[in-house]
Design an enzyme around this catalytic site. Structure first.
Site, short mmCIF file in Angstrom:
data_model
loop_
_atom_site.label_atom_id
_atom_site.label_comp_id
_atom_site.label_asym_id
_atom_site.label_seq_id
_atom_site.Cartn_x
_atom_site.Cartn_y
_atom_site.Cartn_z
NE ARG A 52 -3.35 2.48 2.68
CZ ARG A 52 -3.19 3.24 3.75
NH1 ARG A 52 -2.49 2.81 4.79
NH2 ARG A 52 -3.74 4.43 3.81
CD GLU A 102 -1.26 3.79 8.02
OE1 GLU A 102 -0.94 4.25 9.13
OE2 GLU A 102 -1.54 4.50 7.03
CG HIS A 155 -1.13 8.96 3.63
ND1 HIS A 155 -1.23 7.60 3.84
CD2 HIS A 155 -0.72 9.46 4.81
CE1 HIS A 155 -0.89 7.31 5.09
NE2 HIS A 155 -0.57 8.43 5.70
CD GLU A 200 -4.77 7.42 10.15
OE1 GLU A 200 -4.39 8.49 10.64
OE2 GLU A 200 -4.30 6.32 10.48
CE1 TYR A 229 0.65 2.70 13.42
CE2 TYR A 229 -1.46 3.53 12.61
CZ TYR A 229 -0.14 3.17 12.39
OH TYR A 229 0.40 3.28 11.12
CG ASN A 284 -4.71 3.20 8.89
OD1 ASN A 284 -4.80 2.24 8.13
ND2 ASN A 284 -4.36 4.40 8.49
C1 BGC Z 1 -0.72 7.49 9.47
C2 BGC Z 1 0.75 7.33 9.08
C3 BGC Z 1 1.61 7.54 10.29
C4 BGC Z 1 1.26 6.47 11.31
C5 BGC Z 1 2.10 6.52 12.59
C6 BGC Z 1 -1.07 6.79 10.75
O1 BGC Z 1 -2.04 7.53 11.42
O2 BGC Z 1 -1.55 7.09 8.42
O3 BGC Z 1 1.04 8.24 8.06
O4 BGC Z 1 2.97 7.55 10.01
O5 BGC Z 1 -0.08 6.66 11.70
O6 BGC Z 1 1.90 7.69 13.28
#
Ligand code: BGC
Length: 449
Positions: free
Chosen positions: A77, A354, A121, A166, A294, A292
């Site tokens: 991607r 992501e 992006h 996002e 995290y 995404n």
């Molecule tokens: C974004 C990326 C970023 C990653 C880590 C995501 O929200 O799409 O561009 O580098 O988080 O912060």
């Protein structure tokens, strides 16, 4: 022995974005983007870093595709820099920019890797910002023209398209918090921006369908695993506002054709101006939803917590801990986020577009990084993704952020998210331990104990 087998044809990938890796910010006819402008101004980015050279991917693309081939990913991607192909956002096309993405797609296909293209992006052409950026409704039509240009250039070879990455970040951090480009500190613009981003998305999806392109189209949202700090009414409501702004605003519009009522009532005069027919355009059916993922986030009520009256705290458990950026590691959240989306919007086809972490990488004398923390992070998250699939979630792929260390927006080059270490003096790439570990996972299409 493989104990957690993923479905056949599961897409294992990595993600990157144009501004974060390409460099060549003003070469071969590329126009200025809002990130060029923003990062060239002092004190916007940590250490005054900028993406002028970044990983120099623009010049080293074949070497990077070779890394992808060695890693064994089945999909990659990446995003298109709008101002590289349309230097002023509309009008004159930069053929050299199109050539670059044509070559990239061809190299990927030669390596047996399915391209997954993100159209936006975060790097709007500065010329469009000068006309009002995403506050200006016309930007949505300019985006649709740009999308059409990319479809007609690449859609014969691209498997998956995402309109935006996002949109929440653009709307509330680019505008509002203003810690990202274009850096407009005015929340009263955020919802209008969000509405225009969604309108742009819907227009592009319509164009894609109208022209009968093969491949699939969707959007990428970011959904943290957020949860209320307690079951007290005030915290529950604070969490509801937070979730509806973060996720509901975007996903309700796309899948239900309306914005969340509770949030709309709460923000009152900040509501966006919606023209007749907009919500039909925005809710044009899509093929998949990119998520995404995290971190975990605890939300509580707070009188001084901005107009949403929310306070957030990165949340984890002692056994998981925090990443280098102090994000709360919360692997189980991946299951919950997907489950919540499924409960709210029905049976969707998902990809984790992501997921990854910044770690405190120590480079040894030969340039090698023994990044056990990243392996641990990925192992736990893959395991939860696997459990999500077992529980009936239709998850088609997982893209690790990121292929290589890169420009981490307002934090500059200091956080390192890559499976490949980049020496920013020499631009040499060296795969980390996690690269080799991920290669094995891909090879076995599963996790082994
Ligand atoms: C974004 C990326 C970023 C990653 C880590 C995501 O929200 O799409 O561009 O580098 O988080 O912060």
């Amino acid at each position: 022995m493989v104990t957690k087998q993923f479905p056949p044809e599961f897409l294992w990938g990595v993600s990157t974005s144009a501004y974060q890796i390409e460099g060549a910010w003003n070469e071969d006819g590329k126009g200025e983007s809002i990130w060029d402008r923003y990062s060239h101004q002092p004190n916007h980015v940590f250490n005054n870093d900028h993406g002028d050279i970044a990983c120099d991917h623009y010049h080293r693309m074949p070497e990077d595709v070779e890394l992808l081939r060695q890693l064994g990913v089945t999909s990659y991607r990446f995003s298109i820099s709008w101002s590289r192909v349309l230097p002023r956002g509309v009008g004159e096309v930069n053929q050299k920019g199109l050539d670059f993405y044509n070559r990239l797609v061809d190299e990927l296909l030669r390596a047996g890797i399915k391209p997954f293209v993100t159209l936006y992006h975060w790097d709007l052409p500065q010329a469009l910002q000068d006309k009002g950026g995403w506050v200006n409704r016309d930007t949505a039509s300019y985006f649709s023209d740009y999308a059409n240009l990319m479809f007609s250039t690449l859609a014969d070879r691209v498997h998956m398209w995402a309109t935006h990455n996002e949109p929440r970040v653009v709307s509330f951090i680019g505008y509002g918090h203003a810690t990202m480009a274009p850096g407009v500190a005015d929340f009263s613009k955020s919802y209008q921006v969000a509405h225009h981003l969604l309108l742009a998305h819907g227009l592009a999806v319509r164009e894609f369908r109208k022209n009968g392109h093969k491949g699939e189209i969707g959007i990428v949202i970011d959904s943290e695993h957020s949860f209320p700090a307690s079951y007290q009414e005030q915290d529950l409501q604070a969490w509801q506002r937070y979730y509806e702004q973060d996720t509901g605003f975007f996903a309700d519009a796309i899948f239900h054709g309306k914005y969340p009522e509770y949030l709309m009532n709460w923000i009152g005069p900040m509501q966006p101006e919606i023209k007749s027919g907009d919500m039909q355009i925005i809710s044009e059916p899509i093929d998949f939803l990119g998520v995404n993922y995290y971190r975990g986030m605890e939300v509580s009520f707070h009188q001084t917590g901005g107009y949403l009256k929310c306070k957030t705290k990165h949340e984890t458990l002692p056994m998981w801990g925090y990443t280098e950026m102090e994000w709360g590691i919360h692997p189980i959240g991946i299951q919950m986020v997907l489950k919540n989306l499924q409960d709210r919007y029905g049976d969707l086809l998902f990809v984790i577009s992501e997921s990854g972490c910044a770690t405190r990488d120590i480079v040894d004398e030969v340039g090698y990084v023994d990044d056990k923390e990243r392996i641990d992070y990925l192992r736990m998250h893959f395991e939860c993704a696997w459990k999500a699939i077992q529980s009936g979630i239709n998850l088609r792929g997982y893209y690790v952020w990121s292929l290589m260390d890169n420009f981490e927006w307002s934090q500059g080059y200091s956080p390192r998210f890559g499976l490949v270490q980049v020496n920013y003096d020499t631009l040499k790439r060296i795969p980390k331990k996690s690269f080799h570990w991920y290669k094995t996972v891909i090879n076995y299409n599963g996790l082994f104990d």
